[in-house]
Design a protein around this motif. Structure first.
Motif, PDB file in Angstrom:
ATOM      1  N   MET A 191       0.826  -1.189   0.000  1.00 21.64           N
ATOM      2  CA  MET A 191       0.000   0.000   0.000  1.00 21.64           C
ATOM      3  C   MET A 191       0.872   1.256   0.000  1.00 21.64           C
ATOM      4  O   MET A 191       0.540   2.243  -0.635  1.00 21.64           O
ATOM      5  N   TYR A 192       2.000   1.218   0.749  1.00 22.49           N
ATOM      6  CA  TYR A 192       2.865   2.388   0.814  1.00 22.49           C
ATOM      7  C   TYR A 192       3.416   2.743  -0.563  1.00 22.49           C
ATOM      8  O   TYR A 192       3.491   3.930  -0.910  1.00 22.49           O
ATOM      9  N   ALA A 193       3.769   1.745  -1.335  1.00 21.69           N
ATOM     10  CA  ALA A 193       4.312   2.027  -2.673  1.00 21.69           C
ATOM     11  C   ALA A 193       3.263   2.712  -3.546  1.00 21.69           C
ATOM     12  O   ALA A 193       3.575   3.661  -4.286  1.00 21.69           O
ATOM     13  N   GLN A 194       2.018   2.267  -3.443  1.00 23.44           N
ATOM     14  CA  GLN A 194       0.945   2.891  -4.223  1.00 23.44           C
ATOM     15  C   GLN A 194       0.710   4.332  -3.757  1.00 23.44           C
ATOM     16  O   GLN A 194       0.537   5.234  -4.584  1.00 23.44           O
ATOM     17  N   LEU A 195       0.721   4.541  -2.443  1.00 15.17           N
ATOM     18  CA  LEU A 195       0.556   5.891  -1.915  1.00 15.17           C
ATOM     19  C   LEU A 195       1.709   6.801  -2.342  1.00 15.17           C
ATOM     20  O   LEU A 195       1.505   7.952  -2.731  1.00 15.17           O
ATOM     21  N   GLU A 236       5.283   9.568   6.549  1.00 15.69           N
ATOM     22  CA  GLU A 236       4.990   9.920   7.938  1.00 15.69           C
ATOM     23  C   GLU A 236       4.997   8.674   8.797  1.00 15.69           C
ATOM     24  O   GLU A 236       5.022   7.548   8.290  1.00 15.69           O
ATOM     25  N   ARG A 237       4.966   8.850  10.099  1.00 13.03           N
ATOM     26  CA  ARG A 237       5.068   7.732  11.040  1.00 13.03           C
ATOM     27  C   ARG A 237       3.976   6.685  10.869  1.00 13.03           C
ATOM     28  O   ARG A 237       4.219   5.505  11.024  1.00 13.03           O
ATOM     29  N   GLY A 238       2.760   7.103  10.562  1.00 12.53           N
ATOM     30  CA  GLY A 238       1.645   6.168  10.474  1.00 12.53           C
ATOM     31  C   GLY A 238       1.604   5.352   9.196  1.00 12.53           C
ATOM     32  O   GLY A 238       0.662   4.597   8.988  1.00 12.53           O
ATOM     33  N   PRO A 256      -3.238   5.231   4.532  1.00 15.41           N
ATOM     34  CA  PRO A 256      -4.063   4.047   4.275  1.00 15.41           C
ATOM     35  C   PRO A 256      -5.280   4.016   5.186  1.00 15.41           C
ATOM     36  O   PRO A 256      -5.223   4.444   6.337  1.00 15.41           O
ATOM     37  N   THR A 257      -6.403   3.512   4.649  1.00 13.07           N
ATOM     38  CA  THR A 257      -7.642   3.434   5.430  1.00 13.07           C
ATOM     39  C   THR A 257      -7.987   2.014   5.832  1.00 13.07           C
ATOM     40  O   THR A 257      -8.911   1.809   6.601  1.00 13.07           O
ATOM     41  N   GLY A 258      -7.287   1.052   5.323  1.00 15.26           N
ATOM     42  CA  GLY A 258      -7.607  -0.336   5.598  1.00 15.26           C
ATOM     43  C   GLY A 258      -8.337  -0.979   4.437  1.00 15.26           C
ATOM     44  O   GLY A 258      -8.338  -2.188   4.283  1.00 15.26           O
ATOM     45  N   GLY A 259      -8.980  -0.173   3.605  1.00 14.48           N
ATOM     46  CA  GLY A 259      -9.653  -0.690   2.419  1.00 14.48           C
ATOM     47  C   GLY A 259      -8.686  -0.729   1.250  1.00 14.48           C
ATOM     48  O   GLY A 259      -7.691  -0.023   1.207  1.00 14.48           O
ATOM     49  N   VAL A 265     -10.878  13.704   3.618  1.00 17.24           N
ATOM     50  CA  VAL A 265     -11.840  12.976   2.804  1.00 17.24           C
ATOM     51  C   VAL A 265     -11.209  11.642   2.401  1.00 17.24           C
ATOM     52  O   VAL A 265      -9.991  11.536   2.279  1.00 17.24           O
ATOM     53  N   VAL A 266     -12.031  10.624   2.236  1.00 19.51           N
ATOM     54  CA  VAL A 266     -11.556   9.326   1.760  1.00 19.51           C
ATOM     55  C   VAL A 266     -11.657   9.329   0.238  1.00 19.51           C
ATOM     56  O   VAL A 266     -12.699   9.678  -0.322  1.00 19.51           O
ATOM     57  N   VAL A 267     -10.545   8.968  -0.437  1.00 21.75           N
ATOM     58  CA  VAL A 267     -10.506   8.993  -1.901  1.00 21.75           C
ATOM     59  C   VAL A 267     -10.190   7.599  -2.438  1.00 21.75           C
ATOM     60  O   VAL A 267      -9.603   6.773  -1.751  1.00 21.75           O
ATOM     61  N   ASP A 268     -10.586   7.398  -3.680  1.00 20.46           N
ATOM     62  CA  ASP A 268     -10.303   6.146  -4.387  1.00 20.46           C
ATOM     63  C   ASP A 268      -9.034   6.359  -5.199  1.00 20.46           C
ATOM     64  O   ASP A 268      -8.956   7.278  -6.020  1.00 20.46           O
ATOM     65  N   LEU A 269      -8.017   5.527  -4.978  1.00 26.23           N
ATOM     66  CA  LEU A 269      -6.735   5.702  -5.651  1.00 26.23           C
ATOM     67  C   LEU A 269      -6.723   5.198  -7.087  1.00 26.23           C
ATOM     68  O   LEU A 269      -5.757   5.420  -7.809  1.00 26.23           O
TER      69      LEU A 269
END
Length: 158
Positions: free
Chosen positions: A1-5, A25-27, A45-48, A72-76
């Motif tokens: 997920m981090y790589a996608q972010l 960031e730390r989280g 990341p939101t878990g989804g 806001v929650v966004v779709d990547l």
């Protein structure tokens, strides 16, 4: 997920600002800092799957970050242009919240205050005068002092 972010954050940073810094960031999220505009955006990341929490805020003096003003929650999976539009909307909300509100001060000059700190104006203070109760206390003290002095010097027939 981090790589996608990290990948999405790099694309967004290039579209939004010419000068930017992208870091983790730390989280586990990614932060995009625009020092020249005094704003930041983070993707966490939101878990989804393929979803992220996008937050925006402003940079304070000294380079520290203020807490997020909007999120806001966004779709990547959507395109970079759509994500950039969401970022611009969040950044506009942050800028609107930080804009100073002009109010007339007591001396008639305009005073800049942030919208969050704007409070109703207090009524002007009256000049301080000695109240009736204070005068009564002063007279009583003077009377007691006069009686003491009279008993000390006036009672012996000088």
């Amino acid at each position: 997920m981090y790589a996608q972010l990290r990948e999405k954050a790099g694309e967004l940073a290039g579209v939004l600002w010419r000068e930017h810094t992208v870091y983790r960031e730390r989280g586990g999220g990614v932060v995009i800092r625009g020092e020249h505009v005094g704003r930041w955006i983070s993707l966490a990341p939101t878990g989804g799957e393929n979803r992220a929490l996008m937050r925006a805020g402003r940079l304070l003096d000294g380079g520290t970050t203020a807490p997020a003003r909007t999120e806001v929650v966004v779709d990547l999976t959507v395109g970079t242009a759509e994500l950039a539009a969401v970022c611009r909307r969040l950044l506009a909300e942050v800028a609107a919240a930080a804009e100073p509100v002009r109010e007339a001060g007591r001396d008639g000059k305009k005073a800049g205050r942030t919208a969050r700190a704007a409070r109703p104006a207090r009524p002007p203070r009256r000049e301080r005068h000695t109240s009736l109760g204070s005068w009564f206390v002063l007279l009583c003290v003077a009377g007691v002092l006069g009686a003491w002095l009279y008993s000390l010097f006036g009672g012996y027939g000088y």
